[in-house]
Design an enzyme around this catalytic site. Structure first.
Site, PDB file in Angstrom:
ATOM      1  N   LYS A  82       0.859  -1.195   0.000  1.00  0.00           N
ATOM      2  CA  LYS A  82       0.000   0.000   0.000  1.00  0.00           C
ATOM      3  C   LYS A  82       0.893   1.242   0.000  1.00  0.00           C
ATOM      4  CE  LYS A  82      -3.890   2.046   2.608  1.00  0.00           C
ATOM      5  NZ  LYS A  82      -4.772   1.906   3.771  1.00  0.00           N
ATOM      6  N   SER A 157      -9.820   2.183   2.786  1.00  0.00           N
ATOM      7  CA  SER A 157      -8.941   2.912   1.902  1.00  0.00           C
ATOM      8  C   SER A 157      -7.964   2.046   1.110  1.00  0.00           C
ATOM      9  CB  SER A 157      -8.133   3.923   2.721  1.00  0.00           C
ATOM     10  OG  SER A 157      -7.266   3.255   3.609  1.00  0.00           O
ATOM     11  N   SER A 181     -10.004  -0.345   6.918  1.00  0.00           N
ATOM     12  CA  SER A 181      -9.415  -0.238   5.577  1.00  0.00           C
ATOM     13  C   SER A 181      -8.788  -1.495   5.003  1.00  0.00           C
ATOM     14  CB  SER A 181      -8.360   0.852   5.566  1.00  0.00           C
ATOM     15  OG  SER A 181      -8.972   2.060   5.294  1.00  0.00           O
TER      16      SER A 181
HETATM   17  N1  GLN Z   1     -13.054   4.369   6.205  1.00  0.00           N
HETATM   18  C1  GLN Z   1     -12.453   4.778   7.435  1.00  0.00           C
HETATM   19  C2  GLN Z   1     -12.057   6.230   7.349  1.00  0.00           C
HETATM   20  O1  GLN Z   1     -12.381   6.836   6.406  1.00  0.00           O
HETATM   21  C3  GLN Z   1     -11.299   3.905   7.777  1.00  0.00           C
HETATM   22  C4  GLN Z   1     -10.080   4.186   7.001  1.00  0.00           C
HETATM   23  C5  GLN Z   1      -8.929   3.322   7.406  1.00  0.00           C
HETATM   24  O2  GLN Z   1      -9.089   2.296   8.050  1.00  0.00           O
HETATM   25  N2  GLN Z   1      -7.750   3.771   7.036  1.00  0.00           N
HETATM   26  O3  GLN Z   1     -11.460   6.764   8.226  1.00  0.00           O
END
Ligand code: GLN
Length: 491
Positions: A82, A157, A181
């Site tokens: 990532k 994400s 995410s």
């Molecule tokens: N969707 C969540 C956010 O927008 C989690 C994102 C993540 O786990 N990096 O914060």
């Protein structure tokens, strides 16, 4: 006899076949690079592809094998990273314009450990800017797509990592999970995703979002490959002060759930839509057929998790992102004439809307007049949630929940931020309580999109949790399915 195409192998099988001498590492590297080249434009999974680097590593691996030197546990396995984790000397963009030209001066511990076990790093994957989002639509570059339906989101994400593994452009990928995410994109793309106990994998070299919530973990096409990756990256690291000082564990895999109690927070799940509810009940039936007993537990307090998360995560993000000042990292606005303008204009140009919104929210909840009302209160509720989980685990070995309220949704279909934030209702609790949690493919919905089952375990119980997930996987045999669009032969 027709040969099995390399993208049908699991990571463990591919390693085995390399070790036996059936394929060279260079042939494997070339095969996967070709797949990436053929499909990435359509899929948007990678922000950068590290072809020359990967081939050099593959050549070195072939020499290592020729000299009968010991081969690592991920030898010749293509692994994607990532793009919020550092690979020394390569760009870490975090999906942001701010860091479009930022070259990492050092290596993330997780990346170093993967390379030490002879993985072939394929490239850096797409993500919502600074890992803030649930759909990949906040990437400053381009959207990643869902391999099961290119009109749908791969989740976020870590959408690029999930899409890359689901379409078999890599067999393993790393993700970071602050509020879901890893698990939500894994569920959306029909692969396995694992968020370890907080502190199990070093965060050194991961660009911080919400430091008390962030955790690195793997995506893979099978639970066995998740175990293989955890044996590699789940190690103590003196460079991360929150790294757990525990010996590395080996992940043996079971196939039944005899004497295992699975807790179901019925009340918390009562708003599930009928299709999701029916699917979840069917999953529970499978767990019971493997010998588990299901027990009702009370986790009603989790209904506050979104509220608590969006106070704590934004507070931590506003502090962490203060380092992007236009001076030390990445972009500096060309028109800035004064020091204040360097800060202001660089941030204005460099950050996207979602990131700016979160910095403002976080700054607000930490400001003198509001700290007690928001930040401190959220911390208290977080403690209550940790206690509720402790109590629940007194009567069960793991908690089961869906991964997300629905399957992958069409791109650009959710415009209300609150609705988007609600995506994470089932994943955020494990981050708030620092618990290990896994998302395993559990079937398909009426639109033929993948669905996932989530199992959450007590802190440090990474090994048993992965065993339970393995038992479920063996019973359902859903993890090795390849999206038809990406199962063509690679010439
Ligand atoms: N969707 C969540 C956010 O927008 C989690 C994102 C993540 O786990 N990096 O914060």
């Amino acid at each position: 006899m027709t040969q099995t195409p390399l993208h049908h192998f699991s990571a463990a099988q591919l390693r085995e076949s390399f070790v036996k001498g059936e394929y060279t590492a260079v042939a494997i590297a070339e095969y996967f690079l070709k797949r990436i080249e053929q499909h990435n434009q359509q899929l948007g999974a990678f922000l950068s592809i590290l072809g020359p680097r990967m081939l050099l590593k593959a050549e070195a691996l072939d020499r290592k094998r020729a000299h009968n030197k010991p081969l690592g546990r991920l030898a010749a396995v293509p692994v994607a990273i990532k793009d919020n984790m550092h690979i020394a000397q390569e760009i870490t963009s975090c999906g942001s314009k701010f860091l479009h030209n930022y070259r990492a001066p050092f290596e993330a511990t997780a990346v170093r450990l993967l390379e030490e076990e002879d993985a072939l790093i394929t490239g850096k994957t797409n993500l919502d800017e600074f890992a803030m989002g649930s759909s990949n639509e906040h990437s400053a570059y381009f959207n990643a797509h869902n391999p099961w339906d290119l009109g749908c989101t791969p989740g976020g994400s870590s959408g690029g990592s999930a899409a890359a593994v689901s379409a078999r452009l890599s067999l393993i990928a790393t993700g970071s999970d602050t509020g879901g995410s890893i698990r939500q994109p894994a569920g959306f793309c029909g692969v396995v995703g694992y968020k370890p106990t907080y502190g199990r994998v070093s965060r050194y070299g991961l660009v911080a979002f919400g430091s008390s919530l962030d955790q690195i973990g793997p995506f893979a096409t099978s639970v066995e490959d998740i175990a293989l990756t955890m044996e590699t990256i789940g190690r103590h690291c003196p460079l991360d002060s929150t790294s757990l000082d525990l010996p590395a564990e080996s992940y043996h895999l079971g196939t039944d759930l005899k004497d295992i109690k699975i807790g179901i927070p019925r009340h918390f799940l009562e708003n599930l839509k009928p299709e999701a509810k029916k699917h979840f009940e069917d999953n529970l039936q499978i767990l019971r057929s493997l010998g588990a007993t299901t027990v009702d537990i009370n986790l009603d307090i989790l209904k506050y998790s979104i509220a608590v998360y969006y106070i704590l995560a934004t507070a931590e993000a506003s502090t962490n992102l203060a380092r992007f000042d236009g001076i030390r990292y990445g972009l500096r606005a060309k028109d800035a004439k004064t020091l204040d303008e360097v800060y202001e204009l660089s941030r204005k140009e460099g950050f996207g809307r979602e990131v700016k919104k979160r910095i403002m929210l976080g700054t607000y909840v930490l400001s003198a007049g509001y700290q007690d009302a928001f930040y401190k209160k959220a911390q208290k509720v977080r403690t209550l949630m940790i206690e509720a989980f402790d109590q629940a685990f007194a009567s069960c070995d793991a908690v089961a929940m869906p991964v997300a309220p629905s399957s992958a949704f069409p791109l650009q279909s959710i415009n209300d931020p609150l609705e988007m934030y609600l995506q994470d209702i089932f994943t955020i609790p494990a981050n708030l309580a620092g618990l290990p949690a896994i998302s395993v493919p559990s079937g398909f919905d009426a639109r033929n999109m993948p669905l996932g089952l989530q199992l959450i375990g007590p802190q440090m119980c990474d090994v048993p949790l992965i065993q339970y997930a393995h038992a479920f996987e063996q019973a359902t045999q859903l993890t090795r399915k390849i999206p038809p669009l990406f199962d063509g032969l690679t010439s």
